[in-house]
Design a protein around this motif. Structure first.
Motif, PDB file in Angstrom:
ATOM      1  N   TYR A 197      35.896  30.760  28.293  1.00 40.92           N
ATOM      2  CA  TYR A 197      34.489  30.673  27.921  1.00 40.92           C
ATOM      3  C   TYR A 197      33.964  29.248  28.080  1.00 40.92           C
ATOM      4  O   TYR A 197      32.891  29.030  28.644  1.00 40.92           O
ATOM      5  CB  TYR A 197      34.290  31.149  26.483  1.00 40.92           C
ATOM      6  CG  TYR A 197      32.853  31.104  26.038  1.00 40.92           C
ATOM      7  CD1 TYR A 197      31.960  32.104  26.399  1.00 40.92           C
ATOM      8  CD2 TYR A 197      32.374  30.052  25.277  1.00 40.92           C
ATOM      9  CE1 TYR A 197      30.637  32.060  26.018  1.00 40.92           C
ATOM     10  CE2 TYR A 197      31.050  29.996  24.892  1.00 40.92           C
ATOM     11  CZ  TYR A 197      30.195  30.999  25.253  1.00 40.92           C
ATOM     12  OH  TYR A 197      28.875  30.945  24.876  1.00 40.92           O
ATOM     13  N   PHE A 198      34.711  28.265  27.599  1.00 41.85           N
ATOM     14  CA  PHE A 198      34.229  26.893  27.618  1.00 41.85           C
ATOM     15  C   PHE A 198      34.352  26.224  28.988  1.00 41.85           C
ATOM     16  O   PHE A 198      33.817  25.143  29.176  1.00 41.85           O
ATOM     17  CB  PHE A 198      34.928  26.059  26.542  1.00 41.85           C
ATOM     18  CG  PHE A 198      34.298  26.238  25.185  1.00 41.85           C
ATOM     19  CD1 PHE A 198      33.107  25.616  24.876  1.00 41.85           C
ATOM     20  CD2 PHE A 198      34.894  27.044  24.230  1.00 41.85           C
ATOM     21  CE1 PHE A 198      32.519  25.786  23.647  1.00 41.85           C
ATOM     22  CE2 PHE A 198      34.316  27.217  22.990  1.00 41.85           C
ATOM     23  CZ  PHE A 198      33.122  26.595  22.699  1.00 41.85           C
ATOM     24  N   TYR A 258      28.937  21.142  23.057  1.00 38.28           N
ATOM     25  CA  TYR A 258      30.128  21.910  22.689  1.00 38.28           C
ATOM     26  C   TYR A 258      30.152  22.292  21.212  1.00 38.28           C
ATOM     27  O   TYR A 258      30.621  23.379  20.870  1.00 38.28           O
ATOM     28  CB  TYR A 258      31.393  21.137  23.043  1.00 38.28           C
ATOM     29  CG  TYR A 258      31.560  20.936  24.527  1.00 38.28           C
ATOM     30  CD1 TYR A 258      31.829  22.005  25.360  1.00 38.28           C
ATOM     31  CD2 TYR A 258      31.434  19.681  25.095  1.00 38.28           C
ATOM     32  CE1 TYR A 258      31.979  21.844  26.717  1.00 38.28           C
ATOM     33  CE2 TYR A 258      31.582  19.498  26.459  1.00 38.28           C
ATOM     34  CZ  TYR A 258      31.853  20.582  27.267  1.00 38.28           C
ATOM     35  OH  TYR A 258      31.990  20.412  28.612  1.00 38.28           O
ATOM     36  N   LEU A 259      29.677  21.421  20.343  1.00 39.22           N
ATOM     37  CA  LEU A 259      29.705  21.720  18.915  1.00 39.22           C
ATOM     38  C   LEU A 259      28.826  22.927  18.599  1.00 39.22           C
ATOM     39  O   LEU A 259      29.246  23.843  17.892  1.00 39.22           O
ATOM     40  CB  LEU A 259      29.274  20.499  18.104  1.00 39.22           C
ATOM     41  CG  LEU A 259      29.307  20.673  16.589  1.00 39.22           C
ATOM     42  CD1 LEU A 259      30.722  20.986  16.132  1.00 39.22           C
ATOM     43  CD2 LEU A 259      28.783  19.429  15.907  1.00 39.22           C
ATOM     44  N   ARG A 260      27.627  22.947  19.134  1.00 37.97           N
ATOM     45  CA  ARG A 260      26.720  24.073  18.903  1.00 37.97           C
ATOM     46  C   ARG A 260      27.307  25.362  19.465  1.00 37.97           C
ATOM     47  O   ARG A 260      27.282  26.407  18.814  1.00 37.97           O
ATOM     48  CB  ARG A 260      25.372  23.783  19.550  1.00 37.97           C
ATOM     49  CG  ARG A 260      24.358  24.878  19.356  1.00 37.97           C
ATOM     50  CD  ARG A 260      22.997  24.446  19.932  1.00 37.97           C
ATOM     51  NE  ARG A 260      22.069  25.533  19.908  1.00 37.97           N
ATOM     52  CZ  ARG A 260      21.888  26.399  20.899  1.00 37.97           C
ATOM     53  NH1 ARG A 260      22.576  26.272  22.018  1.00 37.97           N
ATOM     54  NH2 ARG A 260      21.011  27.365  20.801  1.00 37.97           N
ATOM     55  N   GLN A 261      27.834  25.294  20.669  1.00 40.54           N
ATOM     56  CA  GLN A 261      28.414  26.480  21.300  1.00 40.54           C
ATOM     57  C   GLN A 261      29.634  26.986  20.529  1.00 40.54           C
ATOM     58  O   GLN A 261      29.841  28.194  20.416  1.00 40.54           O
ATOM     59  CB  GLN A 261      28.798  26.190  22.746  1.00 40.54           C
ATOM     60  CG  GLN A 261      27.612  26.085  23.666  1.00 40.54           C
ATOM     61  CD  GLN A 261      26.849  27.396  23.756  1.00 40.54           C
ATOM     62  OE1 GLN A 261      27.422  28.475  23.795  1.00 40.54           O
ATOM     63  NE2 GLN A 261      25.535  27.294  23.774  1.00 40.54           N
ATOM     64  N   SER A 262      30.436  26.058  20.005  1.00 41.38           N
ATOM     65  CA  SER A 262      31.630  26.492  19.267  1.00 41.38           C
ATOM     66  C   SER A 262      31.252  27.182  17.961  1.00 41.38           C
ATOM     67  O   SER A 262      31.911  28.143  17.554  1.00 41.38           O
ATOM     68  CB  SER A 262      32.560  25.308  19.005  1.00 41.38           C
ATOM     69  OG  SER A 262      31.916  24.346  18.190  1.00 41.38           O
TER      70      SER A 262
END
Length: 80
Positions: A58-59, A66-70
């Motif tokens: 996914y990443f 990255y923080l928001r997506q995680s």
């Protein structure tokens, strides 16, 4: 839109892969064929490997934030 489909699809796979693997350890009557503690340990390992592999996949397509997506992935997969 494709990003959200991938998010939901990978979330479903994190649940589906360990469930599929668990079918091999049960007979037709629904009884576990191996020790229950060994089965639980194997399912933890399979679930962890599947989740890690899907997170990496996914990443790889995410370019930033990255923080928001995680946080989004974590909450989404928890709800799934």
């Amino acid at each position: 839109m494709q990003k959200y489909l991938r998010l939901v699809g990978y979330g479903i796979l994190t649940w589906l892969i360990p469930m599929f693997v668990s079918f091999f350890f049960y007979d037709k009557n629904g009884a576990c064929q191996i020790n229950v503690d060994l089965f639980k340990s194997l399912m933890l390992v399979v679930g962890t490997l599947a989740g890690c592999w899907l997170l990496v996949k996914y990443f790889q397509k995410i370019s930033g934030d990255y923080l928001r997506q995680s946080v989004i992935v974590g909450i989404s997969w928890l709800l799934i």
